[in-house]
Design an enzyme around this catalytic site. Sequence first.
Site, PDB file in Angstrom:
ATOM      1  N   CYS A 166      -0.846   4.270   2.285  1.00  0.00           N
ATOM      2  CA  CYS A 166      -0.665   4.394   3.727  1.00  0.00           C
ATOM      3  C   CYS A 166       1.060   4.016   3.523  1.00  0.00           C
ATOM      4  CB  CYS A 166      -1.029   2.771   3.658  1.00  0.00           C
ATOM      5  SG  CYS A 166      -2.256   1.947   2.592  1.00  0.00           S
ATOM      6  N   ASP A 167       1.636   3.831   3.102  1.00  0.00           N
ATOM      7  CA  ASP A 167       3.561   3.291   3.699  1.00  0.00           C
ATOM      8  C   ASP A 167       4.823   4.720   2.881  1.00  0.00           C
ATOM      9  OD1 ASP A 167       2.002   2.149   5.359  1.00  0.00           O
ATOM     10  OD2 ASP A 167       2.518  -0.171   4.674  1.00  0.00           O
ATOM     11  N   CYS A 212       0.878  -0.969   0.105  1.00  0.00           N
ATOM     12  CA  CYS A 212      -0.091  -0.188  -0.034  1.00  0.00           C
ATOM     13  C   CYS A 212       0.886   0.883   0.098  1.00  0.00           C
ATOM     14  CB  CYS A 212      -1.179  -0.233   1.457  1.00  0.00           C
ATOM     15  SG  CYS A 212      -2.096   1.723   1.662  1.00  0.00           S
TER      16      CYS A 212
HETATM   17  P1  FAD Z   1     -10.535  -5.979   5.793  1.00  0.00           P
HETATM   18  O1  FAD Z   1      -9.420  -5.699   6.760  1.00  0.00           O
HETATM   19  O2  FAD Z   1      -9.642  -7.625   4.985  1.00  0.00           O
HETATM   20  O3  FAD Z   1     -11.593  -7.501   7.036  1.00  0.00           O
HETATM   21  C1  FAD Z   1     -12.302  -8.774   6.363  1.00  0.00           C
HETATM   22  C2  FAD Z   1     -12.009  -9.313   7.570  1.00  0.00           C
HETATM   23  O4  FAD Z   1     -13.321 -10.652   7.343  1.00  0.00           O
HETATM   24  C3  FAD Z   1     -10.910 -10.243   7.960  1.00  0.00           C
HETATM   25  O5  FAD Z   1     -10.425  -9.852   9.089  1.00  0.00           O
HETATM   26  C4  FAD Z   1     -10.734 -11.313   7.524  1.00  0.00           C
HETATM   27  O6  FAD Z   1     -10.783 -12.452   8.646  1.00  0.00           O
HETATM   28  C5  FAD Z   1     -12.518 -11.753   7.984  1.00  0.00           C
HETATM   29  N1  FAD Z   1     -12.718 -12.417   6.927  1.00  0.00           N
HETATM   30  C6  FAD Z   1     -12.870 -13.318   5.939  1.00  0.00           C
HETATM   31  N2  FAD Z   1     -13.731 -14.853   5.316  1.00  0.00           N
HETATM   32  C7  FAD Z   1     -14.011 -14.770   6.045  1.00  0.00           C
HETATM   33  C8  FAD Z   1     -15.544 -16.180   6.584  1.00  0.00           C
HETATM   34  N3  FAD Z   1     -14.929 -16.963   5.471  1.00  0.00           N
HETATM   35  N4  FAD Z   1     -15.473 -16.238   7.475  1.00  0.00           N
HETATM   36  C9  FAD Z   1     -14.969 -15.135   8.627  1.00  0.00           C
HETATM   37  N5  FAD Z   1     -14.907 -14.315   8.385  1.00  0.00           N
HETATM   38  C10 FAD Z   1     -13.806 -13.973   7.510  1.00  0.00           C
HETATM   39  N6  FAD Z   1      -5.824   1.241   4.857  1.00  0.00           N
HETATM   40  C11 FAD Z   1      -5.823   3.067   5.165  1.00  0.00           C
HETATM   41  O7  FAD Z   1      -6.837   3.204   5.211  1.00  0.00           O
HETATM   42  N7  FAD Z   1      -4.466   3.076   5.486  1.00  0.00           N
HETATM   43  C12 FAD Z   1      -3.069   2.385   6.118  1.00  0.00           C
HETATM   44  O8  FAD Z   1      -2.174   3.072   6.009  1.00  0.00           O
HETATM   45  C13 FAD Z   1      -3.231   1.380   5.435  1.00  0.00           C
HETATM   46  N8  FAD Z   1      -2.468   0.414   5.746  1.00  0.00           N
HETATM   47  C14 FAD Z   1      -2.279  -1.121   5.064  1.00  0.00           C
HETATM   48  C15 FAD Z   1      -1.128  -1.558   5.631  1.00  0.00           C
HETATM   49  C16 FAD Z   1      -1.130  -2.435   5.009  1.00  0.00           C
HETATM   50  C17 FAD Z   1       0.043  -3.890   5.076  1.00  0.00           C
HETATM   51  C18 FAD Z   1      -2.282  -3.592   4.237  1.00  0.00           C
HETATM   52  C19 FAD Z   1      -2.475  -4.836   4.236  1.00  0.00           C
HETATM   53  C20 FAD Z   1      -3.271  -2.711   3.661  1.00  0.00           C
HETATM   54  C21 FAD Z   1      -3.683  -1.645   4.655  1.00  0.00           C
HETATM   55  N9  FAD Z   1      -4.428  -0.722   4.170  1.00  0.00           N
HETATM   56  C22 FAD Z   1      -4.117   0.787   4.729  1.00  0.00           C
HETATM   57  C23 FAD Z   1      -5.829  -0.484   3.783  1.00  0.00           C
HETATM   58  C24 FAD Z   1      -6.959  -1.595   4.828  1.00  0.00           C
HETATM   59  O9  FAD Z   1      -5.928  -2.498   5.130  1.00  0.00           O
HETATM   60  C25 FAD Z   1      -8.131  -1.986   3.660  1.00  0.00           C
HETATM   61  O10 FAD Z   1      -8.518  -1.326   3.093  1.00  0.00           O
HETATM   62  C26 FAD Z   1      -9.179  -2.367   5.266  1.00  0.00           C
HETATM   63  O11 FAD Z   1      -8.770  -3.275   5.923  1.00  0.00           O
HETATM   64  C27 FAD Z   1     -10.386  -2.679   4.383  1.00  0.00           C
HETATM   65  O12 FAD Z   1     -11.153  -3.747   5.007  1.00  0.00           O
HETATM   66  P2  FAD Z   1     -12.754  -4.344   4.930  1.00  0.00           P
HETATM   67  O13 FAD Z   1     -13.180  -4.971   6.543  1.00  0.00           O
HETATM   68  O14 FAD Z   1     -12.944  -4.381   3.857  1.00  0.00           O
HETATM   69  O15 FAD Z   1     -11.827  -5.316   4.987  1.00  0.00           O
END
Ligand code: FAD
Length: 309
Positions: free
Chosen positions: A136-137, A133
């Site tokens: 972010c970083d 990302c």
């Molecule tokens: P996710 O955060 O991916 O959450 C989905 C969840 O669903 C997970 O916890 C997973 O375990 C769960 N899940 C999946 N399938 C199943 C299933 N079948 N049954 C039960 N549970 C399940 N964004 C920023 O805004 N700022 C930043 O600085 C930033 N830095 C980042 C750094 C890194 C290293 C990464 C990887 C991402 C970063 N992001 C950042 C992006 C951000 O993390 C994502 O956009 C955000 O987390 C998306 O949220 P979400 O809820 O859609 O999905």
Amino acid sequence: MLDLAIIGGGPAGLTAGLYATRGGLNNVTMFEMGMPGGQITTSSEIENYPGQIEVVTGMALMEDWPEQCKRFGLKHEMNEVSQVTKNGNTFNIKTADGKIQEAKSVLLATGSVPRRAGIPGENKLFGRGVSTCATCDGFFYKGKEVAVIGGGDTALEEAVYLSKMCSKVYLIHRRDTYRAAPSTIEHMKKAENIEEVTNVTVEEILGDNMGVTGLIVKSKESGELKQFDVPGVFVFVGRDVLNDSFKQDDGSFLCDVNKQGEIIVDIGMRTSTPGVYAAGDVRIEAAKQVVCAAGDGSTAAINIIEYVG
Ligand code: FAD
Ligand code: NAP
């Protein structure tokens, strides 16, 4: 019968849980296979969440979110959802332990996982100099040299983004032609501080206790090895949405998805199947940011409350 089953406990799922319970739904369960918080908990630093002035770890940012939801009655079931199926006007939520629960509505918030390139050192140093990302970083490498791995639109666009703050960007690609759109390639070529390193394989990402120290590439033509001493390596080799649990026995999906498997939603986070909503990284055109996923979660919950009635 659940009013709402939330699949995934990242920023999207947690925010939906907060809004749904606080907004009056009584029986809401969030299924999260790991600890709530989502993929951001793997990030060492986050500094673009609005209102959060201090730079915190992703873990610290998400720490209080589950507790806040719990206060309004959100139930958390630590379980992997293996399949969601439609059953008339309701839905069956099947978990990995074989249990089936019924729900009036479902929110798909399973997020996406950045695809790993499979390079030695990549997993060990992920979040400690290996990032997926740039928004972010990238700032942490202001004035420094970084490497970007990949040859698609994301890699080239992010290389250009990084070139504006980093002293140099090594764009490392396994072929000598790019997958990215011609206009994006043209844009990248105009950036004077992007050095293209093509037709190579990345042999190893190097690091120590402090994080990444460099990477070694091997020319596909000559076999020559070359080391780049960079503190940051950005891997953009594609992303995978987590949608397996929405597949039906006949191979179709619970709702419409695009060719990347991303869930198609309208502006209210409604999918093609009434009662099924999607939010966050798993949906089409997601900005892939915590604040956006949280925004989607609240939008979805507000519409789900109206749907459940
Ligand atoms: P996710 O955060 O991916 O959450 C989905 C969840 O669903 C997970 O916890 C997973 O375990 C769960 N899940 C999946 N399938 C199943 C299933 N079948 N049954 C039960 N549970 C399940 N964004 C920023 O805004 N700022 C930043 O600085 C930033 N830095 C980042 C750094 C890194 C290293 C990464 C990887 C991402 C970063 N992001 C950042 C992006 C951000 O993390 C994502 O956009 C955000 O987390 C998306 O949220 P979400 O809820 O859609 O999905
Ligand atoms: P992508 O198009 O799949 O490109 C991934 C790149 O990573 C490819 O160049 C690929 O090499 C390389 N790669 C894959 N696995 C690798 C490995 N193990 N080691 C080293 N390199 C590897 O992914 P993306 O760039 O994330 O884009 C995804 C989709 O979103 C695409 O459809 C893209 O067009 C779209 N997108 C569009 C825009 C836009 O319109 N502005 C912006 C971003 C993304 P090869 O080329 O050799 O296969």
